[in-house]
Structure formats: structure tokens, C-alpha cells
Design a protein around this motif. Structure first.
Motif, PDB file in Angstrom:
ATOM      1  N   THR A 144      -7.959   0.282   2.732  1.00 13.36           N
ATOM      2  CA  THR A 144      -9.339   0.043   2.325  1.00 13.36           C
ATOM      3  C   THR A 144      -9.285  -0.752   1.034  1.00 13.36           C
ATOM      4  O   THR A 144      -8.277  -0.733   0.322  1.00 13.36           O
ATOM      5  N   GLY A 145     -10.367  -1.442   0.706  1.00 14.32           N
ATOM      6  CA  GLY A 145     -10.380  -2.213  -0.524  1.00 14.32           C
ATOM      7  C   GLY A 145     -10.109  -1.345  -1.736  1.00 14.32           C
ATOM      8  O   GLY A 145      -9.337  -1.708  -2.623  1.00 14.32           O
ATOM      9  N   HIS A 146     -10.733  -0.186  -1.780  1.00 15.23           N
ATOM     10  CA  HIS A 146     -10.528   0.711  -2.921  1.00 15.23           C
ATOM     11  C   HIS A 146      -9.145   1.346  -2.866  1.00 15.23           C
ATOM     12  O   HIS A 146      -8.447   1.430  -3.887  1.00 15.23           O
ATOM     13  N   GLY A 147      -8.732   1.764  -1.684  1.00 15.69           N
ATOM     14  CA  GLY A 147      -7.459   2.470  -1.566  1.00 15.69           C
ATOM     15  C   GLY A 147      -6.273   1.629  -2.009  1.00 15.69           C
ATOM     16  O   GLY A 147      -5.410   2.086  -2.773  1.00 15.69           O
ATOM     17  N   ILE A 148      -6.235   0.394  -1.581  1.00 17.50           N
ATOM     18  CA  ILE A 148      -5.068  -0.416  -1.947  1.00 17.50           C
ATOM     19  C   ILE A 148      -5.132  -0.821  -3.418  1.00 17.50           C
ATOM     20  O   ILE A 148      -4.103  -1.047  -4.066  1.00 17.50           O
ATOM     21  N   ARG A 149      -6.331  -0.861  -3.976  1.00 20.05           N
ATOM     22  CA  ARG A 149      -6.436  -1.157  -5.407  1.00 20.05           C
ATOM     23  C   ARG A 149      -5.930   0.018  -6.242  1.00 20.05           C
ATOM     24  O   ARG A 149      -5.358  -0.171  -7.317  1.00 20.05           O
ATOM     25  N   VAL A 150      -6.171   1.219  -5.753  1.00 17.74           N
ATOM     26  CA  VAL A 150      -5.621   2.381  -6.454  1.00 17.74           C
ATOM     27  C   VAL A 150      -4.096   2.329  -6.414  1.00 17.74           C
ATOM     28  O   VAL A 150      -3.422   2.577  -7.427  1.00 17.74           O
ATOM     29  N   TRP A 151      -3.532   1.968  -5.260  1.00 16.41           N
ATOM     30  CA  TRP A 151      -2.075   1.823  -5.194  1.00 16.41           C
ATOM     31  C   TRP A 151      -1.599   0.766  -6.181  1.00 16.41           C
ATOM     32  O   TRP A 151      -0.620   0.957  -6.896  1.00 16.41           O
TER      33      TRP A 151
END
Lengths: 377, 41
Positions: free
Chosen positions: A232-239
Motif C-alpha cells: 500500500t502507499g502508506h505501508g511501503i512508506r513506513v518500511w
């Protein structure tokens, strides 16, 4: 600095009242100097690259015997962003071909650099030694990778799991009809090598499905261009936020939600991290509002702005020229010219990624334009 | 003190020469204009 010379782009103008305009007319560069006696104007005029600092001071004293300290005026001007050293020779580390290829880069960086330097090629040399991973080669990533290659980032590694499809060609600048069905990473590498054969371009067809995989991917690189939106856009940014903090490297991530194009710019130890900014925006969201109300619509212009903003943020993060807005999200709304996105929040107390530097009194929201929340990538 | 003017101030007593301080004031956003000499090539 042996032979001070006012930079061509910053050549001064003197108004009738004696005030000097220097640095052109762009906000962030242009300045004015009050000069009622004409001392500064004389000194600037003498700084044409043919005289030493002592010679300039001496000539200034001859023209204005009343000047209390001519050498001090010269030294202060030499310490500004507006003066370069005409005696600086061609930089070691760049070939004649590279000096020609990057001549317009040189003029740009020389103009926007806020730090006094003897050699205006330092920024280009830093780019040449930089190693960047571009993760995602879609609308944002293809434009970002092209810009990074064109500007002369020395090593670029392109990563994407997909193949080129016809529907990609409305916006993904690295691909043509002949590339349909070809892995994006392979096609991107081939295209970028034709854009700039003076840099090293590599790539791999690969899906990043976990934080650990991202850790492995960025190992040995200086920065990450995050242009992927899966899982997800948010999920991969958290990674990315956590992986880059652990690796102590900066990153920029961009995307679009229809006409709203944004880029986040992050550097360990400089401002809030992505998760703190995201949390701050979430707190502003009306309760019950879905996270993503956008859709898949994108055109070449919105994708291009997105990728170019990512690349531009990385240039600043890698070289300091221009000074990067670390710890912020900025962007534009392509259907509302007066809507400039500018998101800043303080680090959250106890944030494991960016520290515990939240100021007393709670978060502050700073903006000079209507703000908006983070886009959906 | 008017920061837009030269300030001449003694550095150390009377034995040292006075120093002239140049004040460079960055233009504000509202003072800048759209470039008339932009290029697009």
C-alpha cells in the motif's frame, strides 16, 4: 579565494538611490544592499575575476579614501553566495565531456547555491559519486529515474516487478511501444543508458514484499527514491521510513491522487520522519473519513511533476544544493494554482524512528498556503 | 539601528581601524517579480 568574481547570474544592479540589487529577482536568492556611499558598488565592480582580494581593496581605497576598512568590505562580499573564484581550474574528476554535458547543471547549481564555494563544480562531483535506488518504475519512478540519470547521479539502481503495458505509455517516460511485455527494470536500464552513458545504471525485476527485503535492497546506497505504492502507499512508506533510518540514508517519496501531486523529503536527524508527519496529518483528518478517496486517474503531466519533485528532493538530500526541505511534504494541486501543499509536523515524543524532540506545548502546524493531507501515492 | 545602512563601528578602542559592516537583506516573496528573461530551451 584568489580572484573574486561576481557570479554571472548574480550580477548587480544599482538603483538611483544607491541601493544595490544582487542575485536577480528570485525569492531565496535575490537581495538588496544599502550602499549610500558607493563603496560596495565599487568593490563589486572590481570583482571581475582579474584582481586579487588585496588588489580590490587597494583600488577601493584609492576610489574612496574615506572607507574605514576596505579589506573588510572585500572579505564580507567574498563570503557571500554571490561571488566565485575565477582562478578555480577545471575540477579533477570530471572529463571534458562531462564538463560540456553538465554545463547547464553547473550554471543552475552555481545560481541557487546558498553557500560560498571556490569551485562551482562541487555539487556535480557529489552527484557523480552518489548511489541511488529507484524503487518503482511507474509514472513517478520513470520520470524520477530519467531526471536522476540526466542530471548525472553516478550510480542508479532501478527496481520494479512489472512488465510494460500499453496503458503505461500515457505517462511512463522511459518506455515505448516496442517495450510492451518487457520487464520495466530491463527496459528502463536500457533507456537510461542511452540518456547518459557517463553514469552506471543497473536494475532488477524484483518485488519488495517486506521491510527486510527493503533493508537488503538499499544496503550500500546513499539514498532511496520511493516511487512504489505496493503493498500500500502508506505501508511501503513506513518500511522506507524505518529502513532508511536504520541505514542512516535520506529518502524521498512521491505520488499523486488525481491532480494532487506531493513529495515527502526525509533525512535521519533532520526534522520529522514520515510516520510523524503521517500521524500529524491523520490527527487533522475528519473522523470517519476514509484514508483514500482517490482513483487511478493519472496523466503524463501529473506523473511527470511527481517524478521530477522526487528527483529534485533527492538532489538536495544528496548535495545540499538546493537546501532540501527535510521533514516535510510539499506539492501542488494541478487544478488549483493557489493551493501549495506544505506539510510540517514536529517529531512525536518517543518516536522510535526520529527521536523525542517534540517541543513543549504540543504540535505546531505551519503553512503559508492551504494545507492538505498526504496523498494516496 | 537601521539595518539597511552601513554601520561603522570601532573594533578595539582607538588603536584599531573601524570596520564597515555590510548588511545584505534577502528579498521577501512579495518583493520578487516574475522573471522576464526566462528561457525554455
Amino acid at each position: 579565494m584568489r580572484l573574486p568574481r561576481v557570479k554571472f547570474e548574480h550580477r548587480p544592479h544599482r538603483y538611483d538611490d544607491g541601493t544595490i540589487r544582487i542575485g536577480g529577482e528570485i525569492y531565496g536568492i535575490a537581495a538588496e544592499i544599502a550602499d549610500p556611499y558607493g563603496w560596495v558598488w565599487t568593490a563589486l565592480t572590481l570583482m571581475d575575476g582579474t584582481r586579487s582580494r588585496d588588489e580590490i581593496a587597494e583600488r577601493l581605497r584609492l576610489s574612496h579614501p574615506e572607507v574605514p576598512d576596505a579589506a573588510s568590505i572585500v572579505e564580507q562580499l567574498v563570503a557571500t553566495r554571490y561571488v566565485e573564484d575565477a582562478a578555480a581550474g577545471p575540477p579533477a574528476g570530471l572529463s571534458e565531456r562531462e564538463l560540456d554535458r553538465y554545463s547547464r547543471n553547473h550554471a543552475f547549481f552555481r545560481a541557487v547555491d546558498v553557500a560560498p564555494r571556490g569551485d562551482g563544480w562541487e555539487t556535480q562531483l557529489r552527484l557523480k559519486s552518489a548511489r541511488v535506488v529507484v524503487l518503482g518504475l511507474g509514472g513517478t519512478g520513470s520520470h524520477a529515474a530519467w531526471a536522476l540519470a540526466a542530471v548525472g547521479v553516478g550510480t542508479i539502481h532501478c527496481v520494479d516487478p512489472d512488465v510494460v503495458e500499453l496503458s503505461n505509455l500515457n505517462r511512463q517516460v522511459l518506455f515505448g511501444e516496442d517495450d510492451i511485455g518487457r520487464p520495466k527494470a530491463e527496459a528502463a536500464v536500457a533507456r537510461l543508458r542511452t540518456v547518459n552513458s557517463d553514469i552506471r545504471v543497473t536494475g532488477e525485476r524484483r518485488h519488495i514484499g517486506s521491510r527486510r527485503q527493503l533493508d537488503d535492497l538499499i544496503a550500500g546506497y546513499d539514498a532511496l527514491a520511493l516511487c512504489a505504492d505496493r503493498p500500500t502507499g502508506h505501508g511501503i512508506r513506513v518500511w522506507a521510513n524505518r529502513a532508511c533510518a536504520a541505514a542512516n540514508i535520506p529518502w524521498a517519496g512521491g505520488g499523486y491522487n488525481g491532480p494532487l501531486v506531493t513529495v515527502g523529503c526525509f533525512a535521519p536527524g533532520a526534522g520529522a520522519c514520515y510516520e510523524c508527519l503521517s500521524s500529524g496529518e491523520e490527527a487533522r483528518r475528519r473522523p470517519g473519513t476514509p484514508v483514500n478517496l482517490g482513483g487511478p486517474g493519472v496523466i503524463a503531466t501529473s506523473a511527470g511533476v511527481s517524478g521530477q519533485l522526487v528527483a529534485h528532493a533527492l538532489l538536495g538530500l544528496l548535495t545540499g544544493v538546493p537546501v532540501p526541505p527535510a521533514g516535510t511534504i510539499q506539492g501542488v494541486n494541478l487544478i488549483a494554482a493557489d493551493h501549495h501543499v506544505w506539510v510540517r509536523h514536529p517529531p512525536r515524543p518517543g518516536c522510535p524512528v526520529c527521536g523525542t524532540r517534540a517541543p513543549a506545548g504540543g504540535p505546531k502546524h505551519n503553512s503559508f498556503r492551504p494545507r492538505t493531507e498526504i496523498d494516496a501515492g | 539601528m537601521n539595518t539597511n545602512e552601513h554601520e561603522t563601528e570601532p573594533v578595539e578602542e582607538t588603536a584599531s581601524p573601524a570596520k564597515t559592516k555590510i548588511t545584505i537583506r534577502l528579498l521577501d516573496k512579495i518583493e520578487t517579480t516574475t522573471s522576464s528573461n526566462s528561457v525554455g530551451n
